[in-house]
Write a protein that holds these residues in place. Structure first.
Motif, mmCIF file in Angstrom:
data_model
loop_
_atom_site.group_PDB
_atom_site.id
_atom_site.type_symbol
_atom_site.label_atom_id
_atom_site.label_comp_id
_atom_site.label_asym_id
_atom_site.label_seq_id
_atom_site.Cartn_x
_atom_site.Cartn_y
_atom_site.Cartn_z
ATOM 1 N N LEU A 113 0.982 -1.197 0.092
ATOM 2 C CA LEU A 113 -0.145 0.157 -0.101
ATOM 3 C C LEU A 113 0.845 1.216 -0.053
ATOM 4 N N GLN A 114 0.600 2.020 -0.917
ATOM 5 C CA GLN A 114 1.726 3.030 -1.324
ATOM 6 C C GLN A 114 0.809 4.500 -1.492
ATOM 7 N N PRO A 115 0.640 5.360 -0.420
ATOM 8 C CA PRO A 115 0.266 6.609 -0.699
ATOM 9 C C PRO A 115 1.191 7.620 -1.196
ATOM 10 N N TYR A 116 0.770 8.577 -2.106
ATOM 11 C CA TYR A 116 1.636 9.431 -2.937
ATOM 12 C C TYR A 116 0.842 10.682 -3.319
ATOM 13 N N ALA A 117 1.737 11.830 -3.665
ATOM 14 C CA ALA A 117 1.387 12.851 -4.306
ATOM 15 C C ALA A 117 1.922 12.968 -5.483
ATOM 16 N N SER A 118 1.057 13.530 -6.561
ATOM 17 C CA SER A 118 1.818 13.766 -7.834
ATOM 18 C C SER A 118 1.241 15.223 -8.535
ATOM 19 N N LEU A 119 2.228 15.632 -9.363
ATOM 20 C CA LEU A 119 1.985 17.134 -10.020
ATOM 21 C C LEU A 119 2.371 16.825 -11.334
ATOM 22 N N THR A 120 1.593 17.367 -12.402
ATOM 23 C CA THR A 120 1.638 17.508 -13.856
ATOM 24 C C THR A 120 1.695 18.658 -14.410
ATOM 25 N N GLY A 121 2.313 18.770 -15.348
ATOM 26 C CA GLY A 121 2.336 20.285 -16.065
ATOM 27 C C GLY A 121 2.384 19.957 -17.446
ATOM 28 N N GLY A 122 1.630 20.559 -18.224
ATOM 29 C CA GLY A 122 1.806 20.330 -19.672
ATOM 30 C C GLY A 122 1.000 21.221 -20.428
ATOM 31 N N PHE A 123 0.391 20.977 -21.593
ATOM 32 C CA PHE A 123 -0.579 21.438 -22.316
ATOM 33 C C PHE A 123 -1.586 20.813 -22.702
ATOM 34 N N ILE A 124 -2.986 21.722 -22.530
ATOM 35 C CA ILE A 124 -4.390 21.158 -22.999
ATOM 36 C C ILE A 124 -4.879 21.806 -24.201
ATOM 37 N N HIS A 125 -5.547 21.017 -25.132
ATOM 38 C CA HIS A 125 -6.081 21.411 -26.362
ATOM 39 C C HIS A 125 -7.516 20.702 -26.380
ATOM 40 N N GLY A 126 -8.384 21.879 -26.663
ATOM 41 C CA GLY A 126 -9.799 21.243 -26.951
ATOM 42 C C GLY A 126 -10.901 22.140 -26.416
ATOM 43 N N TYR A 127 -10.616 23.058 -25.636
ATOM 44 C CA TYR A 127 -11.563 24.122 -25.438
ATOM 45 C C TYR A 127 -11.830 25.122 -26.768
ATOM 46 N N ARG A 128 -12.953 24.966 -27.323
ATOM 47 C CA ARG A 128 -13.091 25.830 -28.466
ATOM 48 C C ARG A 128 -14.506 26.449 -28.481
ATOM 49 N N GLY A 129 -14.521 27.560 -29.464
ATOM 50 C CA GLY A 129 -15.655 28.197 -29.684
ATOM 51 C C GLY A 129 -15.993 28.951 -28.583
ATOM 52 N N GLU A 130 -17.357 28.897 -28.060
ATOM 53 C CA GLU A 130 -17.690 29.708 -26.923
ATOM 54 C C GLU A 130 -17.244 29.620 -25.512
ATOM 55 N N TYR A 131 -16.503 28.409 -25.448
ATOM 56 C CA TYR A 131 -15.930 27.988 -24.242
ATOM 57 C C TYR A 131 -14.460 28.089 -24.218
ATOM 58 N N GLN A 132 -13.857 28.830 -25.392
ATOM 59 C CA GLN A 132 -12.408 28.804 -25.459
ATOM 60 C C GLN A 132 -11.811 29.752 -24.319
ATOM 61 N N ASP A 133 -12.611 30.579 -23.938
ATOM 62 C CA ASP A 133 -11.832 31.447 -22.761
ATOM 63 C C ASP A 133 -12.265 30.999 -21.156
ATOM 64 N N LYS A 134 -12.847 29.725 -21.366
ATOM 65 C CA LYS A 134 -13.000 28.942 -20.011
ATOM 66 C C LYS A 134 -11.705 28.644 -19.259
ATOM 67 N N ILE A 135 -10.831 28.395 -19.939
ATOM 68 C CA ILE A 135 -9.464 28.200 -19.287
ATOM 69 C C ILE A 135 -8.425 29.550 -19.771
ATOM 70 N N PRO A 136 -7.480 29.644 -18.663
ATOM 71 C CA PRO A 136 -6.654 30.837 -19.152
ATOM 72 C C PRO A 136 -5.674 30.688 -20.143
ATOM 73 N N PHE A 137 -5.044 31.671 -20.995
ATOM 74 C CA PHE A 137 -4.019 31.657 -21.938
ATOM 75 C C PHE A 137 -4.530 30.583 -23.032
ATOM 76 N N ASN A 138 -5.669 30.436 -23.472
ATOM 77 C CA ASN A 138 -5.839 29.542 -24.409
ATOM 78 C C ASN A 138 -6.361 30.204 -25.603
ATOM 79 N N ASN A 139 -5.535 31.564 -25.982
ATOM 80 C CA ASN A 139 -5.559 32.345 -27.204
ATOM 81 C C ASN A 139 -5.351 31.433 -28.546
ATOM 82 N N LEU A 140 -4.669 30.675 -28.449
ATOM 83 C CA LEU A 140 -4.376 29.772 -29.389
ATOM 84 C C LEU A 140 -4.778 28.428 -29.778
#
Length: 178
Positions: A113-140
């Motif tokens: 039994l192993q408890p842990y914490a993790s942190l990921t960092g990367g890039f997300i693609h898929g918020y388009r159209g009227e929802y494009q501004d629902k996540i920050p820095f999604n201009n492109l």
């Protein structure tokens, strides 16, 4: 799924296929899916069924990072990378490519039994159209993302609670292929 989403997902699969071959070299591959999602500020438009498919490659740890004694915490991290495909909060096909680190809180017990914490960092693609501004820095159409998680691994099975921004939390279950 539109052509752009299909092409992006195809690229994700193409990038992760070599990971399957690496699994034979004592690397571990984690496959996860979502069980439950809760938005902190529910909206009738929100989707709580993400249909997540997440793949992570955890390379065999061969050496620690060359860090000074002032940074021993980073030497204890297990580094990994991966990609996820899911339906975002507005039911749009979305992809997240990332690099992450995992910190095991305690040594595994006899029951594995192993408890842990993790942190990921990367890039997300898929918020388009009227929802494009629902996540920050999604201009492109691609935005940076950071996702912290708390998890528990039992033998080869994991369960994780992940925080997605200030929007909500997701419970995931996964299996390690060794």
């Amino acid at each position: 799924m539109n052509k752009r989403g299909f092409a992006f997902t195809g690229s994700l699969i193409f990038l992760l296929l070599p990971s399957l071959a690496l699994a034979q070299q004592e690397h571990r591959i984690l496959v996860q899916t979502s069980l439950w999602t809760k938005h902190f500020n529910p909206d009738p438009k929100h989707n709580n069924h993400q249909q997540l498919i997440n793949l992570q490659l955890h390379p065999k740890k061969t050496r620690t990072l060359a860090l000074t004694a002032e940074q021993p915490f980073l030497n204890q991290l297990d580094w990994f990378y991966g990609g996820a495909f899911f339906k975002n909060s507005f039911s749009q096909n979305t992809t997240y490519l990332y690099l992450g680190g995992r910190f095991n809180f305690l040594q595994a017990t006899q029951e594995n039994l192993q408890p842990y914490a993790s942190l990921t960092g990367g890039f997300i693609h898929g918020y388009r159209g009227e929802y494009q501004d629902k996540i920050p820095f999604n201009n492109l159409g691609v935005a940076p993302a950071i996702i912290p998680s708390l998890g528990l691994e039992y033998r080869k099975v994991t369960t994780e609670l992940s925080l997605f921004g200030v929007s909500g939390v997701m419970l995931k279950i996964g299996y390690f292929f060794k």
